[in-house]
Design a protein around this motif. Structure first.
Motif, mmCIF file in Angstrom:
data_model
loop_
_atom_site.group_PDB
_atom_site.id
_atom_site.type_symbol
_atom_site.label_atom_id
_atom_site.label_comp_id
_atom_site.label_asym_id
_atom_site.label_seq_id
_atom_site.Cartn_x
_atom_site.Cartn_y
_atom_site.Cartn_z
ATOM 1 N N PHE A 4 0.762 -1.320 -0.034
ATOM 2 C CA PHE A 4 -0.163 0.018 -0.091
ATOM 3 C C PHE A 4 0.689 1.204 -0.012
ATOM 4 O O PHE A 4 0.640 2.222 -0.635
ATOM 5 N N ARG A 5 1.976 1.152 0.836
ATOM 6 C CA ARG A 5 2.664 2.525 0.905
ATOM 7 C C ARG A 5 3.448 2.382 -0.531
ATOM 8 O O ARG A 5 3.571 3.830 -0.993
ATOM 9 N N LEU A 6 3.963 1.353 -1.058
ATOM 10 C CA LEU A 6 4.697 1.862 -2.539
ATOM 11 C C LEU A 6 3.563 2.375 -3.555
ATOM 12 O O LEU A 6 4.018 3.116 -4.388
ATOM 13 N N GLY A 34 1.206 17.163 -1.541
ATOM 14 C CA GLY A 34 1.783 16.087 -1.732
ATOM 15 C C GLY A 34 3.078 15.931 -0.774
ATOM 16 O O GLY A 34 3.221 14.682 -0.235
ATOM 17 N N VAL A 35 3.746 16.949 -0.567
ATOM 18 C CA VAL A 35 4.977 16.856 0.095
ATOM 19 C C VAL A 35 4.418 16.779 1.627
ATOM 20 O O VAL A 35 4.841 15.980 2.584
ATOM 21 N N ALA A 40 3.562 13.694 6.680
ATOM 22 C CA ALA A 40 2.530 13.334 7.552
ATOM 23 C C ALA A 40 2.330 11.738 7.572
ATOM 24 O O ALA A 40 2.424 11.038 8.839
ATOM 25 N N VAL A 41 2.502 10.948 6.396
ATOM 26 C CA VAL A 41 2.127 9.796 6.429
ATOM 27 C C VAL A 41 3.479 8.674 6.512
ATOM 28 O O VAL A 41 3.468 7.932 7.509
ATOM 29 N N PHE A 42 4.542 9.014 5.884
ATOM 30 C CA PHE A 42 5.822 8.477 5.955
ATOM 31 C C PHE A 42 6.909 9.095 6.861
ATOM 32 O O PHE A 42 7.806 8.047 7.231
ATOM 33 N N LEU A 49 11.946 9.988 0.498
ATOM 34 C CA LEU A 49 11.633 8.435 -0.164
ATOM 35 C C LEU A 49 12.504 7.811 -1.180
ATOM 36 O O LEU A 49 12.808 6.605 -1.240
ATOM 37 N N VAL A 50 12.891 8.591 -2.445
ATOM 38 C CA VAL A 50 13.735 8.209 -3.378
ATOM 39 C C VAL A 50 15.080 8.036 -2.708
ATOM 40 O O VAL A 50 15.652 6.917 -3.059
#
Length: 127
Positions: A4-6, A34-35, A40-42, A49-50
């Motif tokens: 789901f995260r991916l 988006g940022v 907030a989520v990750f 993330l990259v």
């Protein structure tokens, strides 16, 4: 959960690609959202993330804000627990149980090392 995260990461990174003909204000608001959403989520920005995906380490701009290093250092293995025995009213702990003449019963009854699955989880790459 990892899948789901991916998928969420791909949606966030691919979102600006479908913005042909959108006003610049709307695109910038979407990028900021988006940022903020990925932080907030990750707990890291899309760039983090990259970097984390490529390096295999847990890297985050949030860690820098907390005064820590950018990438989380590799966690050392846990140290060997002390060997503690019960005597009259107190607990005595020994760093080297081999020096004890008779092998008394230890107070804590549990594993003293990590299982292979725990060790694999401790040393796994991010994500």
């Amino acid at each position: 959960m990892r899948g789901f995260r991916l998928w969420l990461l791909l949606l966030v990174l691919a979102g600006p690609l479908g913005g042909c003909g959108m006003p610049a204000e709307l695109m910038s608001a979407g990028a900021i959202a988006g940022v903020v959403g990925t932080v907030a989520v990750f707990g890291r920005s899309p760039a983090d993330l990259v970097v984390s995906l490529v390096s295999g380490k847990d890297c985050s701009i949030v860690r820098l804000d907390e005064g820590k290093s950018y990438c989380k250092p590799v966690e050392p293995p846990p140290r060997q627990p002390e060997f503690c025995t019960r005597t009259l009213g107190v607990v005595d702990c020994w760093s080297d149980p081999a020096t004890l003449a008779d092998r008394p019963t230890q107070v804590a009854d549990g594993p003293t090392t990590l299982s292979p699955a725990q060790e694999a989880d401790r040393t796994a790459r991010w994500p």
